[in-house]
Write a protein that holds these residues in place. Sequence first.
Motif, PDB file in Angstrom:
ATOM      1  N   LEU A   1       0.837  -1.208   0.000  1.00 41.13           N
ATOM      2  CA  LEU A   1       0.000   0.000   0.000  1.00 41.13           C
ATOM      3  C   LEU A   1       0.869   1.255   0.000  1.00 41.13           C
ATOM      4  O   LEU A   1       0.554   2.235  -0.687  1.00 41.13           O
ATOM      5  CB  LEU A   1      -0.933  -0.005   1.216  1.00 41.13           C
ATOM      6  CG  LEU A   1      -1.948  -1.145   1.284  1.00 41.13           C
ATOM      7  CD1 LEU A   1      -2.759  -1.049   2.570  1.00 41.13           C
ATOM      8  CD2 LEU A   1      -2.851  -1.172   0.066  1.00 41.13           C
TER       9      LEU A   1
ATOM     10  N   HIS B   1       1.769   4.000  -3.648  1.00 48.30           N
ATOM     11  CA  HIS B   1       1.426   5.428  -3.658  1.00 48.30           C
ATOM     12  C   HIS B   1       2.591   6.349  -3.305  1.00 48.30           C
ATOM     13  O   HIS B   1       2.400   7.564  -3.255  1.00 48.30           O
ATOM     14  CB  HIS B   1       0.241   5.671  -2.724  1.00 48.30           C
ATOM     15  CG  HIS B   1      -0.967   4.908  -3.176  1.00 48.30           C
ATOM     16  ND1 HIS B   1      -1.700   5.256  -4.287  1.00 48.30           N
ATOM     17  CD2 HIS B   1      -1.513   3.754  -2.712  1.00 48.30           C
ATOM     18  CE1 HIS B   1      -2.666   4.384  -4.459  1.00 48.30           C
ATOM     19  NE2 HIS B   1      -2.581   3.460  -3.527  1.00 48.30           N
TER      20      HIS B   1
ATOM     21  N   ASN C   1      -9.548  -4.690  -3.848  1.00 48.28           N
ATOM     22  CA  ASN C   1      -9.908  -3.637  -2.887  1.00 48.28           C
ATOM     23  C   ASN C   1     -10.895  -4.129  -1.835  1.00 48.28           C
ATOM     24  O   ASN C   1     -11.874  -3.459  -1.529  1.00 48.28           O
ATOM     25  CB  ASN C   1     -10.457  -2.407  -3.607  1.00 48.28           C
ATOM     26  CG  ASN C   1      -9.412  -1.776  -4.486  1.00 48.28           C
ATOM     27  OD1 ASN C   1      -8.270  -1.645  -4.075  1.00 48.28           O
ATOM     28  ND2 ASN C   1      -9.797  -1.400  -5.691  1.00 48.28           N
TER      29      ASN C   1
ATOM     30  N   HIS D   1      -4.746   4.471   0.142  1.00 50.40           N
ATOM     31  CA  HIS D   1      -4.824   3.610  -1.043  1.00 50.40           C
ATOM     32  C   HIS D   1      -6.143   3.843  -1.774  1.00 50.40           C
ATOM     33  O   HIS D   1      -6.161   4.002  -2.995  1.00 50.40           O
ATOM     34  CB  HIS D   1      -4.683   2.152  -0.621  1.00 50.40           C
ATOM     35  CG  HIS D   1      -4.692   1.168  -1.732  1.00 50.40           C
ATOM     36  ND1 HIS D   1      -3.698   1.097  -2.689  1.00 50.40           N
ATOM     37  CD2 HIS D   1      -5.589   0.195  -2.048  1.00 50.40           C
ATOM     38  CE1 HIS D   1      -3.981   0.128  -3.544  1.00 50.40           C
ATOM     39  NE2 HIS D   1      -5.122  -0.444  -3.171  1.00 50.40           N
TER      40      HIS D   1
END
Length: 101
Positions: free
Chosen positions: A21, A25, A58, A76
Amino acid sequence: MSGNWQHGMPTPDAYWIDRVLYDVHHQPDDLARYLKSADAYLKDIPLPDTLKAAIRDNEIGDLYLAGANPYLLRAHCLGLRMPEADFLRSLRAVAKEPDHG
């Protein structure tokens, strides 16, 4: 060593979920590689297939129960532009389950 929000001691799986995660990003090019093929991105990550699928699909509630950091989960979802309603629905679904350890 202290526990986290789900486990008496943070698990290696929780570490790797958080690592994915975070990297997706925060590391240059990782988000593009993840979006191109989440399965390819996760291929060499040492997680069970069920947790790789939870990341890919997800399944926020399942990831939370596996010990994922809630702030990284939220970031996320924002990074993937996941609708707020979907994020909350996934968390509320597992909150209704009777026992989480």
